[in-house]
Write an enzyme that holds these catalytic residues in place. Structure first.
Site, PDB file in Angstrom:
ATOM      1  N   TRP A  94     -90.888 -58.549 -33.832  1.00  0.00           N
ATOM      2  CA  TRP A  94     -90.324 -58.757 -32.500  1.00  0.00           C
ATOM      3  C   TRP A  94     -88.835 -59.036 -32.522  1.00  0.00           C
ATOM      4  O   TRP A  94     -88.170 -58.952 -31.492  1.00  0.00           O
ATOM      5  CB  TRP A  94     -91.032 -59.927 -31.794  1.00  0.00           C
ATOM      6  N   ARG A 146     -85.292 -47.760 -37.782  1.00  0.00           N
ATOM      7  CA  ARG A 146     -85.086 -47.800 -39.228  1.00  0.00           C
ATOM      8  C   ARG A 146     -86.271 -47.199 -39.980  1.00  0.00           C
ATOM      9  O   ARG A 146     -86.136 -46.761 -41.118  1.00  0.00           O
ATOM     10  CB  ARG A 146     -84.846 -49.250 -39.686  1.00  0.00           C
ATOM     11  N   LYS A 175     -96.751 -49.371 -34.505  1.00  0.00           N
ATOM     12  CA  LYS A 175     -97.430 -50.531 -33.944  1.00  0.00           C
ATOM     13  C   LYS A 175     -96.383 -51.631 -33.764  1.00  0.00           C
ATOM     14  O   LYS A 175     -96.021 -52.325 -34.698  1.00  0.00           O
ATOM     15  CB  LYS A 175     -98.556 -50.988 -34.887  1.00  0.00           C
ATOM     16  N   PRO A 176     -95.853 -51.788 -32.523  1.00  0.00           N
ATOM     17  CA  PRO A 176     -94.819 -52.799 -32.307  1.00  0.00           C
ATOM     18  C   PRO A 176     -95.427 -54.190 -32.158  1.00  0.00           C
ATOM     19  O   PRO A 176     -96.622 -54.343 -31.879  1.00  0.00           O
ATOM     20  CB  PRO A 176     -94.173 -52.343 -30.999  1.00  0.00           C
ATOM     21  N   SER A 186     -93.739 -61.071 -41.916  1.00  0.00           N
ATOM     22  CA  SER A 186     -93.831 -62.217 -42.814  1.00  0.00           C
ATOM     23  C   SER A 186     -94.479 -61.831 -44.142  1.00  0.00           C
ATOM     24  O   SER A 186     -95.277 -60.894 -44.221  1.00  0.00           O
ATOM     25  CB  SER A 186     -94.645 -63.334 -42.164  1.00  0.00           C
ATOM     26  N   GLU A 221     -90.994 -54.908 -46.070  1.00  0.00           N
ATOM     27  CA  GLU A 221     -89.773 -55.708 -45.870  1.00  0.00           C
ATOM     28  C   GLU A 221     -90.254 -57.033 -45.315  1.00  0.00           C
ATOM     29  O   GLU A 221     -90.599 -57.142 -44.146  1.00  0.00           O
ATOM     30  CB  GLU A 221     -88.814 -54.982 -44.920  1.00  0.00           C
ATOM     31  N   LEU A 222     -90.272 -58.051 -46.193  1.00  0.00           N
ATOM     32  CA  LEU A 222     -90.957 -59.302 -45.874  1.00  0.00           C
ATOM     33  C   LEU A 222     -89.967 -60.444 -45.635  1.00  0.00           C
ATOM     34  O   LEU A 222     -88.830 -60.215 -45.261  1.00  0.00           O
ATOM     35  CB  LEU A 222     -91.953 -59.620 -46.996  1.00  0.00           C
ATOM     36  N   ARG A 225     -76.350 -64.916 -35.589  1.00  0.00           N
ATOM     37  CA  ARG A 225     -76.733 -63.616 -35.027  1.00  0.00           C
ATOM     38  C   ARG A 225     -78.205 -63.671 -34.639  1.00  0.00           C
ATOM     39  O   ARG A 225     -79.053 -64.068 -35.423  1.00  0.00           O
ATOM     40  CB  ARG A 225     -76.480 -62.510 -36.047  1.00  0.00           C
ATOM     41  N   CYS A 237     -84.501 -62.002 -40.628  1.00  0.00           N
ATOM     42  CA  CYS A 237     -84.893 -62.216 -42.021  1.00  0.00           C
ATOM     43  C   CYS A 237     -83.672 -62.365 -42.917  1.00  0.00           C
ATOM     44  O   CYS A 237     -83.752 -62.943 -44.000  1.00  0.00           O
ATOM     45  CB  CYS A 237     -85.786 -61.083 -42.501  1.00  0.00           C
ATOM     46  N   GLU A 258     -88.802 -70.234 -43.959  1.00  0.00           N
ATOM     47  CA  GLU A 258     -87.867 -69.409 -43.187  1.00  0.00           C
ATOM     48  C   GLU A 258     -87.733 -70.036 -41.802  1.00  0.00           C
ATOM     49  O   GLU A 258     -88.710 -70.097 -41.047  1.00  0.00           O
ATOM     50  CB  GLU A 258     -88.403 -67.980 -43.093  1.00  0.00           C
ATOM     51  N   SER A 284     -76.183 -55.676 -43.289  1.00  0.00           N
ATOM     52  CA  SER A 284     -76.982 -54.551 -42.794  1.00  0.00           C
ATOM     53  C   SER A 284     -76.104 -53.352 -42.467  1.00  0.00           C
ATOM     54  O   SER A 284     -75.087 -53.484 -41.779  1.00  0.00           O
ATOM     55  CB  SER A 284     -77.760 -54.967 -41.546  1.00  0.00           C
TER      56      SER A 284
END
Length: 486
Positions: free
Chosen positions: A159, A168, A183-184, A238, A259-260, A287, A293, A390, A450
């Protein structure tokens, strides 16, 4: 767009996007999308189930052969048109992101531009899936290596960057010739659905891209991973969920990109340019209100400059305007939901209870919505939970060090290894420390790493594979070796 509302987007689908059209869920279910600034319902979208997931796979299979056979230049031109459409509609997209995600408009505008760049970058990469030809060392035959699309790909996105995490993944997958099912996150499905419409307008054929909003994420993703037609999973989220999906993917030996989570250290040495370090800290920490992440999670600052750094950072963070993301004056929007705000509050109160001192912020403001004050903590003990979790919020815990080896040891003392930040005036030290930090990316005297042209990804439990750059498309390609004699 001061009066932005969903009525400003008459082409926004609110149903599932399957086979190039919007349609209701098979069982008719729907779920509400909330405005994080108020908690109010802003839309109701179709709630996909397992039958809908299978319909998406059917659509992807029907389109797969022709899309894989589509000329790379044609795929590239479609992605280029998608970039142009996103750019033309950037203000609408940014407002939609702010509305459903809560992030401040400057951050949403930055995300929109970043997201569009993935379509432009992979429009350029689509024509560069090159193979190779060589003579076998024995001389008996030629070794021909072809690059072919891996197959139907399931893309699961979070999200916090609802546009950029979608593009991406979609960009390189389409460039490689794969059909995809997105699947958003159920907190932010609207941006993903608008991406589906934009891609259709750009010329993506029916069935090549499906979008499956669902509150039953585990069930629908599991069903797709156990369908032998699905050959690729790309997940951003996650580490905890990533472990579950890796186990699910093992049953059909599905190719996985992960990408965790992250726990980024931000190192400030005594010879650093403090002006630059403060500016970098504001970018790396604030930001998207820290909901990234890549957000700086732990600030390790040399004892000789720690007090000055902490007070200046607190001054900057305390002056930021907190409010609804859709307000042009806002610099820090609400967190995405109540659970996120409560978790940040719990981590901060736990650190204070363990001996940390609040320099600024430290609590949830007394107002409607899922807000947390920009916060700086000092004297944070090394065992505090906030240093191992995190944070995903606007909180900067500061820890001091006196020795380079000590700083590196503390920075690497985590199961995560996504990104690290280093500020120093000594380039040799900066490169030396960068090599020793156990992370997939390093920002050396920079608070932002990024870039669509760069390989994004981590080490340890921060993930598998890379997104962005040429490497990002390779994750959607298989190498086929042909032994031939002529």
């Amino acid at each position: 767009m001061a009066d932005f509302s969903l009525s400003s987007l008459p082409d926004l689908p609110l149903d599932l996007w399957v086979g190039g059209t919007a349609r209701p869920a098979a069982e008719g279910g729907r779920f509400d999308v909330l405005d994080p600034a108020t908690g109010d319902v802003i839309a109701s979208v179709a709630d996909g189930g397992v039958d809908d997931a299978m319909a998406c796979v059917d659509a992807a299979e029907a389109a797969a052969e022709s899309w894989a056979a589509t000329a790379p230049r044609e795929r590239a031109e479609i992605l280029r048109r998608a970039f142009e459409l996103m750019t033309a509609r950037s203000d609408e997209i940014a407002h939609l992101i702010s509305l459903e995600n809560g992030k401040a408009l400057p951050d949403a505008r930055g995300e929109t531009a970043y997201a569009a760049e993935f379509f432009r970058w992979y429009a350029e990469e689509a024509v560069r899936a090159s193979g190779s030809v060589m003579t076998a060392p024995s001389g008996a035959n030629r070794i021909v290596v072809l690059q072919q699309p891996v197959g139907i790909a399931v893309l699961v996105t979070p999200w916090n960057f609802p546009a950029a995490m979608a593009t991406r993944k979609i960009g390189p997958a389409l460039a490689a010739g794969c059909t995809v099912i997105l699947k958003p996150a159920s907190d932010t499905p609207l941006t993903a659905l608008l991406m589906a419409q934009i891609l259709a307008d750009a010329g993506v054929p029916e069935g090549v891209v499906s979008v499956l909003p669902s509150r039953s994420s585990g069930k629908v993703v599991s069903a797709m991973l156990h369908d032998p037609r699905v050959r690729k999973l790309s997940f951003t989220g996650s580490t905890e969920v990533g472990r579950v999906l890796l186990r699910e993917a093992a049953d059909q030996v599905v190719n996985c990109s992960m990408e965790l989570g992250g726990n980024a250290p931000f190192l400030v040495f005594d010879d650093a340019d403090l002006d630059a370090a403060i500016e970098g800290a504001m970018v790396a920490k604030m930001r998207n209100a820290g909901e990234a992440c890549t957000a700086a999670n732990r600030f390790y600052v040399h004892a000789d400059v720690a007090e000055q750094f902490s007070s200046r950072l607190a001054e900057r963070m305390s002056s930021m305007t907190v409010g609804p993301g859709t307000d042009d004056a806002t610099q820090v929007g609400p967190l995405v939901n109540e659970e996120s705000a409560a978790k940040v509050d719990e981590l901060v109160q736990g650190a204070v209870g363990a001996g940390a001192r609040v320099v600024t912020g430290g609590s949830r403001p007394d107002r409607q919505g899922f807000y947390f004050e920009p916060t700086v903590l000092v004297d944070v003990p090394l065992g505090a939970e906030i240093l191992g979790e995190e944070i995903f919020g606007p909180v900067a815990p500061v820890i001091t060090f006196t020795d380079e080896d000590e700083a590196i040891r503390m920075a690497n003392d985590t199961e995560y290894g996504l990104v690290s930040y280093v500020y120093t005036g000594d380039l040799a030290r900066g490169l030396r420390v960068s090599e020793r930090l156990d992370s997939g990316m390093v920002g050396l005297n920079r608070g932002l790493v990024s870039d669509p042209a760069a390989p994004f990804g981590g080490t340890k439990q921060s993930g598998i594979g890379r997104e962005g750059g040429h490497e990002g498309m390779l994750d959607y390609l298989e190498s086929k070796y042909v032994a031939v004699t002529w």
